[in-house]
Enzyme design. Structure first.
Site, mmCIF file in Angstrom:
data_model
loop_
_atom_site.group_PDB
_atom_site.id
_atom_site.type_symbol
_atom_site.label_atom_id
_atom_site.label_comp_id
_atom_site.label_asym_id
_atom_site.label_seq_id
_atom_site.Cartn_x
_atom_site.Cartn_y
_atom_site.Cartn_z
ATOM 1 N N HIS A 117 0.829 -1.226 -0.240
ATOM 2 C CA HIS A 117 -0.009 -0.033 -0.093
ATOM 3 C C HIS A 117 0.729 1.184 -0.054
ATOM 4 O O HIS A 117 0.300 2.292 -0.425
ATOM 5 C CB HIS A 117 -0.823 0.086 1.230
ATOM 6 C CG HIS A 117 -0.127 -0.151 2.458
ATOM 7 N ND1 HIS A 117 0.163 -1.444 2.994
ATOM 8 C CD2 HIS A 117 0.176 0.728 3.522
ATOM 9 C CE1 HIS A 117 0.962 -1.239 4.295
ATOM 10 N NE2 HIS A 117 0.791 0.129 4.308
ATOM 11 N N ARG A 120 3.122 1.844 -1.926
ATOM 12 C CA ARG A 120 3.838 2.292 -3.433
ATOM 13 C C ARG A 120 2.620 2.466 -4.412
ATOM 14 O O ARG A 120 2.088 1.665 -4.518
ATOM 15 C CB ARG A 120 4.762 1.023 -3.846
ATOM 16 C CG ARG A 120 5.941 0.743 -2.876
ATOM 17 C CD ARG A 120 6.761 1.529 -2.876
ATOM 18 N NE ARG A 120 7.891 1.332 -2.126
ATOM 19 C CZ ARG A 120 8.244 1.827 -0.739
ATOM 20 N NH1 ARG A 120 7.289 2.621 -0.320
ATOM 21 N NH2 ARG A 120 9.439 1.336 -0.259
ATOM 22 N N HIS A 170 6.965 -2.781 6.626
ATOM 23 C CA HIS A 170 5.744 -1.977 6.863
ATOM 24 C C HIS A 170 4.562 -2.742 7.543
ATOM 25 O O HIS A 170 4.803 -3.937 7.840
ATOM 26 C CB HIS A 170 5.241 -1.378 5.595
ATOM 27 C CG HIS A 170 6.184 -0.799 4.613
ATOM 28 N ND1 HIS A 170 6.131 -0.779 3.447
ATOM 29 C CD2 HIS A 170 7.203 0.207 5.095
ATOM 30 C CE1 HIS A 170 7.086 0.167 3.067
ATOM 31 N NE2 HIS A 170 7.981 0.442 3.787
ATOM 32 N N HIS A 178 15.536 5.836 -5.395
ATOM 33 C CA HIS A 178 15.577 5.657 -4.027
ATOM 34 C C HIS A 178 16.647 6.268 -3.257
ATOM 35 O O HIS A 178 17.728 6.113 -3.965
ATOM 36 C CB HIS A 178 15.593 4.052 -3.714
ATOM 37 C CG HIS A 178 14.970 3.629 -2.683
ATOM 38 N ND1 HIS A 178 16.089 3.653 -1.471
ATOM 39 C CD2 HIS A 178 13.872 3.165 -1.935
ATOM 40 C CE1 HIS A 178 15.510 3.127 -0.196
ATOM 41 N NE2 HIS A 178 14.309 2.781 -0.501
ATOM 42 N N LYS A 222 14.291 -5.455 -5.163
ATOM 43 C CA LYS A 222 13.728 -4.883 -3.661
ATOM 44 C C LYS A 222 12.641 -5.575 -3.315
ATOM 45 O O LYS A 222 11.966 -5.560 -2.459
ATOM 46 C CB LYS A 222 13.726 -3.476 -4.054
ATOM 47 C CG LYS A 222 14.492 -2.638 -3.039
ATOM 48 C CD LYS A 222 14.124 -1.188 -3.166
ATOM 49 C CE LYS A 222 14.059 -0.497 -1.770
ATOM 50 N NZ LYS A 222 12.789 -0.572 -1.394
ATOM 51 N N HIS A 233 20.230 -2.596 6.261
ATOM 52 C CA HIS A 233 19.914 -1.387 6.356
ATOM 53 C C HIS A 233 20.780 -0.977 7.382
ATOM 54 O O HIS A 233 20.613 0.227 8.306
ATOM 55 C CB HIS A 233 18.476 -0.920 6.681
ATOM 56 C CG HIS A 233 17.431 -1.206 5.577
ATOM 57 N ND1 HIS A 233 17.949 -1.959 4.631
ATOM 58 C CD2 HIS A 233 16.213 -0.346 5.414
ATOM 59 C CE1 HIS A 233 16.616 -1.930 3.737
ATOM 60 N NE2 HIS A 233 15.901 -1.253 4.141
ATOM 61 N N GLN A 242 7.850 8.500 5.551
ATOM 62 C CA GLN A 242 8.307 8.501 4.276
ATOM 63 C C GLN A 242 8.548 9.604 3.695
ATOM 64 O O GLN A 242 9.317 9.679 2.771
ATOM 65 C CB GLN A 242 6.780 8.113 3.542
ATOM 66 C CG GLN A 242 6.424 6.544 3.908
ATOM 67 C CD GLN A 242 7.419 5.424 3.097
ATOM 68 O OE1 GLN A 242 8.115 5.557 2.217
ATOM 69 N NE2 GLN A 242 7.341 4.318 3.689
ATOM 70 N N LYS A 294 12.201 10.879 2.460
ATOM 71 C CA LYS A 294 12.769 10.707 1.310
ATOM 72 C C LYS A 294 12.949 11.966 0.530
ATOM 73 O O LYS A 294 13.897 12.331 -0.118
ATOM 74 C CB LYS A 294 11.830 9.592 0.421
ATOM 75 C CG LYS A 294 12.029 8.252 0.936
ATOM 76 C CD LYS A 294 10.865 7.551 0.238
ATOM 77 C CE LYS A 294 10.894 6.033 1.027
ATOM 78 N NZ LYS A 294 9.926 5.232 0.120
#
Length: 421
Positions: free
Chosen positions: A68, A70, A103, A169, A179, A195, A290, A293
């Site tokens: 959800h 993306r 997520h 990204h 990914k 990460h 988010q 970014k």
């Protein structure tokens, strides 16, 4: 500027605007419907036999699908992928695995919005849960040294395919391709190993960079390990419509898509005192987590000590408890950064990567949020809150003590690759 499901505007005198940095992808207007673009891509795969041929004799087929967070037009792509598999093997047992990564789980309502009622009603859909050990299996060790733990469905598939989309990204270089497996279907501990602070701080772990990027290297290894055999990745325009599609071999098709995005998405930084940017609208700007970014796009073209204004609706709030509680015990960005950089690869904490990049931005810049979330939530995260872009600009001028401070605008900070001068 995109904001949730609407847009915001701001008036700035021409004499103060240094540049408006936009991706040429926004100027692409497909001459044919998205369905035809995807179908043509599937019929002419890059470096691979068509999916229908790969499906022959394969009983257990898994199609990894984006979640959800993306804006992937799955309602267009998924039926075509299902059709390809069933043309090659009508008896195939197909599972659509929603790649949530770390997520939250995708809701029933979000599944309906993404796929449509027919697919939700008639197909087997499984939502990945990175914390459910019963659905996870150990399949090896990453180049980084972390354990490679993936969803059992991925590890046991006779044929593994994935849909997705390619965009810049902020630490993996580009989204899409590999990914889908990592972080998409990985256990949370594996996501955290990939990460880690060392990798996030690496000079090659930046927007638009794949070669030499250690995070990308781990992701490719994971996808190879479980045999991701076929991808269908799209590029979307500013109206979330399909502008191009790249299908076929996981690496070759993805490389072609990244090259396409890089060609149209790269812009040269134009340093300014103030940068106004946004996170691409819904669903990309659904939470503060988010929104980091687009801050990195601002970071790339803002003068040190300057102000970055971010417009992100954040209808889903802060987006992560660990992220939100960043400054509860350590109150400064520098203190946060020092704490994170002291952690080894196997000591990565939840949301650490986003916090690390967030702290990196806050160390050098003041960030003002134009958002629907409460002021106290924004200020808790060491940012400033403004009710509108106009108010944010006035606040930035006051902070800099310069009513004529120069401004660079990056309307969609997640769609561009801002290259340093």
């Amino acid at each position: 500027m995109p904001y949730g499901n609407v847009s915001l505007s701001i008036e700035i005198p021409d004499s103060r605007v240094k540049a408006v940095l936009t991706s040429d992808l926004h100027e692409l207007k497909a001459e044919t419907p998205g369905q035809e673009i995807v179908r043509k891509s599937l019929e002419n795969p890059i470096g691979s036999a068509p999916l229908r041929e790969l499906a022959r004799g394969k009983k257990n087929v898994v199609i990894i699908s984006s979640d959800h967070t993306r804006p992937v037009p799955s309602s267009i792509i998924t039926p075509l992928l299902l059709g390809e598999v069933r043309t090659g093997n009508p008896d195939a047992e197909i599972t659509i695995l929603v790649a949530t990564g770390g997520h939250r789980k995708t809701t029933e309502e979000e599944l309906l919005k993404r796929y449509g009622q027919e697919i939700v009603k008639n197909e087997r859909i499984v939502v990945h849960d990175s914390h459910d050990d019963g659905d996870l299996v150990h399949v090896g060790r990453l180049p980084s040294g972390g354990d490679l733990i993936l969803n059992r469905l991925v590890a046991e598939a006779d044929l593994l395919a994935a849909e997705g989309f390619i965009e810049p990204h902020f630490f993996a270089g580009y989204s899409g391709g590999r990914k889908s497996v990592l972080p998409g279907t990985a256990g949370y501990m594996t996501v955290m190993a990939n990460h880690c602070a060392e990798f996030i701080a690496h000079e090659r772990a930046r927007t638009g960079i794949l070669e030499g990027n250690p995070i990308h290297g781990d992701m490719v290894y994971a996808a190879r390990k479980v045999g991701l055999a076929f991808i269908c990745n799209v590029v979307i325009d500013s109206e979330k419509r399909i502008a191009a599609a790249f299908s076929g071999d996981m690496e070759k098709a993805h490389a072609a898509g990244c090259s396409f995005v890089g060609k149209y998405g790269k812009v040269r930084a134009v340093p300014a005192d103030i940068v106004v940017t946004g996170n691409g609208g819904y669903p990309l700007d659904q939470n503060l987590y988010q929104a980091v970014k687009s801050m990195t796009a601002g970071e790339a073209t803002c003068k040190k000590g300057g102000v970055i204004i971010v417009a992100a609706e954040c209808s889903d709030g802060h987006g992560g408890e660990a992220f939100y509680r960043t400054f509860e015990k350590i109150t400064t960005p520098r203190g946060i950064m020092d704490m994170i950089m002291a952690r080894a690869r196997d000591q990565t904490q939840p949301d650490q990567w986003q916090i690390q990049i967030f702290a990196r931005v806050l160390i050098d810049f003041t960030v003002i949020m134009v958002t629907s979330v409460p002021r106290e939530m924004v200020e808790h995260l060491n940012m400033k809150w403004a009710p509108s872009l106009k108010a944010a600009l006035a606040m930035a001028e006051s902070i800099l003590d310069d009513p004529k401070a120069s401004v660079t605008v990056v309307p969609d900070g997640v769609s561009v690759i801002v290259e340093a001068v």
